[in-house]
Design a protein around this motif. Structure first.
Motif, mmCIF file in Angstrom:
data_model
loop_
_atom_site.group_PDB
_atom_site.id
_atom_site.type_symbol
_atom_site.label_atom_id
_atom_site.label_comp_id
_atom_site.label_asym_id
_atom_site.label_seq_id
_atom_site.Cartn_x
_atom_site.Cartn_y
_atom_site.Cartn_z
ATOM 1 N N SER A 1 33.132 -72.630 19.698
ATOM 2 C CA SER A 1 34.586 -72.525 19.805
ATOM 3 C C SER A 1 35.250 -73.736 19.142
ATOM 4 N N TYR A 2 34.578 -74.895 19.176
ATOM 5 C CA TYR A 2 35.124 -76.050 18.436
ATOM 6 C C TYR A 2 35.099 -75.763 16.930
ATOM 7 N N ALA A 3 33.976 -75.190 16.460
ATOM 8 C CA ALA A 3 33.843 -74.874 15.025
ATOM 9 C C ALA A 3 34.939 -73.898 14.580
ATOM 10 N N ALA A 4 35.417 -73.072 15.513
ATOM 11 C CA ALA A 4 36.433 -72.077 15.173
ATOM 12 C C ALA A 4 37.832 -72.669 15.110
ATOM 13 N N SER A 5 37.993 -73.887 15.617
ATOM 14 C CA SER A 5 39.363 -74.420 15.685
ATOM 15 C C SER A 5 39.529 -75.824 15.096
ATOM 16 N N CYS A 6 38.434 -76.516 14.783
ATOM 17 C CA CYS A 6 38.543 -77.920 14.347
ATOM 18 C C CYS A 6 39.127 -78.010 12.937
ATOM 19 N N ASP A 7 39.553 -79.205 12.579
ATOM 20 C CA ASP A 7 39.982 -79.436 11.197
ATOM 21 C C ASP A 7 38.766 -79.321 10.283
ATOM 22 N N LEU A 8 38.990 -78.880 9.053
ATOM 23 C CA LEU A 8 37.911 -78.788 8.058
ATOM 24 C C LEU A 8 38.209 -79.767 6.931
ATOM 25 N N PRO A 9 37.178 -80.248 6.217
ATOM 26 C CA PRO A 9 35.759 -80.066 6.508
ATOM 27 C C PRO A 9 35.346 -80.778 7.800
ATOM 28 N N ILE A 10 34.237 -80.311 8.359
ATOM 29 C CA ILE A 10 33.690 -80.929 9.556
ATOM 30 C C ILE A 10 32.213 -81.241 9.276
ATOM 31 N N VAL A 11 31.731 -82.340 9.837
ATOM 32 C CA VAL A 11 30.339 -82.729 9.598
ATOM 33 C C VAL A 11 29.541 -82.426 10.865
ATOM 34 N N VAL A 12 28.530 -81.577 10.727
ATOM 35 C CA VAL A 12 27.721 -81.148 11.871
ATOM 36 C C VAL A 12 26.365 -81.850 11.793
ATOM 37 N N LYS A 13 26.024 -82.596 12.857
ATOM 38 C CA LYS A 13 24.781 -83.385 12.832
ATOM 39 C C LYS A 13 23.911 -83.062 14.027
ATOM 40 N N ALA A 14 22.649 -82.734 13.762
ATOM 41 C CA ALA A 14 21.686 -82.547 14.853
ATOM 42 C C ALA A 14 21.456 -83.896 15.519
ATOM 43 N N ASP A 15 21.270 -83.890 16.833
ATOM 44 C CA ASP A 15 21.129 -85.141 17.588
ATOM 45 C C ASP A 15 19.936 -85.970 17.143
ATOM 46 N N GLY A 16 18.775 -85.346 17.006
ATOM 47 C CA GLY A 16 17.527 -86.100 16.810
ATOM 48 C C GLY A 16 17.080 -86.163 15.363
ATOM 49 N N LEU A 17 15.861 -86.672 15.156
ATOM 50 C CA LEU A 17 15.305 -86.790 13.809
ATOM 51 C C LEU A 17 15.098 -85.391 13.238
ATOM 52 N N ALA A 18 15.475 -85.197 11.969
ATOM 53 C CA ALA A 18 15.366 -83.864 11.376
ATOM 54 C C ALA A 18 14.968 -83.954 9.902
ATOM 55 N N LEU A 19 14.114 -84.920 9.592
ATOM 56 C CA LEU A 19 13.600 -85.089 8.224
ATOM 57 C C LEU A 19 14.730 -85.153 7.189
ATOM 58 N N GLY A 20 15.839 -85.760 7.562
ATOM 59 C CA GLY A 20 16.958 -85.895 6.629
ATOM 60 C C GLY A 20 17.715 -84.599 6.380
ATOM 61 N N LYS A 21 17.380 -83.526 7.131
ATOM 62 C CA LYS A 21 18.031 -82.239 6.870
ATOM 63 C C LYS A 21 19.029 -81.863 7.963
ATOM 64 N N GLU B 1 19.063 -79.612 19.960
ATOM 65 C CA GLU B 1 19.569 -79.142 21.259
ATOM 66 C C GLU B 1 20.942 -79.716 21.576
ATOM 67 N N ALA B 2 21.212 -80.891 21.021
ATOM 68 C CA ALA B 2 22.570 -81.452 21.126
ATOM 69 C C ALA B 2 23.095 -81.655 19.708
ATOM 70 N N LEU B 3 24.409 -81.580 19.565
ATOM 71 C CA LEU B 3 25.033 -81.721 18.249
ATOM 72 C C LEU B 3 26.182 -82.702 18.314
ATOM 73 N N VAL B 4 26.371 -83.399 17.199
ATOM 74 C CA VAL B 4 27.568 -84.199 17.022
ATOM 75 C C VAL B 4 28.383 -83.511 15.935
ATOM 76 N N MET B 5 29.669 -83.301 16.196
ATOM 77 C CA MET B 5 30.535 -82.767 15.140
ATOM 78 C C MET B 5 31.606 -83.809 14.880
ATOM 79 N N GLU B 6 31.623 -84.281 13.631
ATOM 80 C CA GLU B 6 32.494 -85.427 13.380
ATOM 81 C C GLU B 6 33.386 -85.255 12.168
ATOM 82 N N GLU B 7 34.390 -86.078 12.175
ATOM 83 C CA GLU B 7 35.404 -86.161 11.139
ATOM 84 C C GLU B 7 34.743 -86.431 9.785
ATOM 85 N N TYR B 8 35.251 -85.765 8.757
ATOM 86 C CA TYR B 8 34.751 -85.954 7.390
ATOM 87 C C TYR B 8 35.442 -87.168 6.783
ATOM 88 N N LEU B 9 34.641 -88.129 6.345
ATOM 89 C CA LEU B 9 35.193 -89.350 5.773
ATOM 90 C C LEU B 9 34.947 -89.368 4.271
#
Ligand code: AMP
Ligand code: GLY
Length: 423
Positions: free
Chosen positions: A131-151, A180-188
């Motif tokens: 629901s955040y993805a449906a309403s947040c400002d774009l662009p948005i940066v979506v980051k997986a919480d843990g190590l993800a081989l740079g992906k 399992e957890a995500l950070v969604m952050e402002e695009y800089l």
């Protein structure tokens, strides 16, 4: 003195070369290492994530000091395990490595200590994230919480991309537990700078700054990679910016971690973006960068092992760390098709006089011949008083290294050269 280095890529090859300059080294063992380092150290093949095997090896071989280089073993607690067995290590323990191991932790930590970073929201539930993805400002940066081989980082320019990134991590579990957890952050926006810093938990000493080139193709096109080349120093990182970063980012980070009972000892990597509103932390890594290390360490004039041991002992001081005023460039030669599908097993030919400037990442031994075994095969470096000459020399050397399907970006350092002219 017997040294073990955990890791097996180009970064570890650069660390190996620098450590070997220390007088009194009798043996260096690489866990796992790769065949491209065979003349310089003992290649054990022991996996960097097989903690019990690492611990047994270090005890059986009476290792005096262990350098734990990659993120995985650090986040898993390799340093804690070895220190329990009485083996001193370079690298943060598990409690401190969480700065890279959990982006949710890192973002909350920065908020607690007023360290400038992108504004963000954290999610552990799919519905809330959608629901955040449906309403947040774009662009948005979506980051997986843990190590993800740079992906684990997606920059979403549309709602569909944002939703897909959320579903990929939380519903399709593309990164396993890391998503399992995500950070969604402002695009800089702004130039990016990598600053590696030595720290003993109290004192922080930044190394020369650098610039990575993460996209696969010239002009920053193509897919994200582990890094296609680097230059140092980074011309955007002026003395004034450096001072601002020290006051608003580096010192508060080191103090904050100590205050929270997680003193960070080792190399802390600050991934920074110089935005129009000032420097912001894009990411912390709990280790040296790859391929940043391949340009930073060739400029280090002091003894790396002495500095590392001072980080371990809590006796680091700025006067121990001296860098040359020269510039450096590293060009990565990759296998055709990297970062998606590529073939392995092609013989690599490196002229004798170029060998000292080559850091090997993905190579194996096949009946006495060095052959490709990875996407990023090796990095070719050069240093010179002027950046443009370091770049030209690195390419001249890279063009003499051959293997079937080799490719590199032809524009490593060009943005830095342009920036130098703007200022
Ligand atoms: P990472 O995998 O954490 O190294 O991130 C990969 C890349 O994503 C970074 O090097 C940046 O170019 C970009 N990036 C990460 N966070 C942001 C952000 N908040 N705004 C813009 N770009 C970002
Ligand atoms: N070069 C980016 C990293 O080491 O994470």
């Amino acid at each position: 003195m017997k040294i073990a280095i955990i890791g097996g890529g180009g970064r570890e090859h650069a660390i190996l070369r620098a450590v070997r300059r220390h007088p009194g080294i009798s043996r260096v063992y690489m866990l796992p290492g790769n065949a491209g380092m065979a003349g310089e150290a003992e290649i054990t093949g022991i996996s960097a994530t097989d903690l019990p095997a690492i611990s047994d090896f270090c005890q059986e071989n009476a290792i005096d000091y262990c350098i734990v280089s990659p993120d995985d073993p650090l986040v898993m607690g390799c340093v804690d395990l070895l220190e329990e067995k009485g083996i001193p290590c370079f690298g943060p323990n598990r409690n401190a490595a969480i700065l890279e191991g959990s982006k949710v932790f890192a973002k909350a930590f920065m908020a607690r200590h007023h360290i400038p970073t992108a504004a963000c929201q954290t999610f552990t539930e799919l519905d809330a994230a959608l629901s955040y993805a449906a309403s947040c400002d774009l662009p948005i940066v979506v980051k997986a919480d843990g190590l993800a081989l740079g992906k684990g980082v997606v920059i979403a320019f549309t709602r569909a991309e944002a939703e897909d990134a959320v579903r990929n991590a939380m519903e399709r579990h593309a990164f396993g537990k890391s998503g399992e957890a995500l950070v969604m952050e402002e695009y800089l926006t702004g130039p990016e700078v990598s600053v590696l810093a030595f720290t003993d938990g109290k004192t922080v000493v930044p190394m020369v700054s650098s610039m990575d080139h993460k996209r696969a193709k010239d002009g920053d096109q193509g897919l994200n990679t582990g890094g296609m080349g680097t230059i140092a120093p980074n011309p955007y990182y002026t003395d004034a910016v450096a001072q601002q970063c020290m006051e608003t980012i580096f010192l508060p980070t080191i103090r904050g971690m100590a205050e929270e009972g997680r003193p960070f000892r080792g190399c802390l990597y600050f991934g920074l973006m110089l935005t129009p509103n000032g420097p912001r932390v894009i990411e912390y890594n709990c280790r040296f960068g790859d391929p940043e290390t391949q340009v930073v360490l060739p400029l280090l004039q002091s003894d790396l092992l002495d500095i590392m041991r001072a980080c371990t002992d809590g006796t680091l001081s700025p006067s121990m760390v001296r860098f040359s005023q020269d510039s450096a460039c590293c060009v990565i030669l990759a296998s055709s098709g990297y970062p998606t599908h590529y073939e392995k097993g092609f013989p690599i030919s490196i002229p004798e006089d170029v060998l000292p400037y080559v850091y090997v990442a993905g190579a194996a031994d096949r009946e006495g011949t060095l052959v490709t075994s990875g996407g990023r095969v090796l990095g070719v470096t050069a240093t010179a008083p002027e950046l443009k000459d370091a770049i030209a020399l690195a390419y001249a050397r890279a063009d003499r290294v051959r293997f079937e399907g080799a490719f590199c970006r032809r524009d490593i350092g060009q943005r830095a050269l342009r920036a130098g002219k703007e200022t």
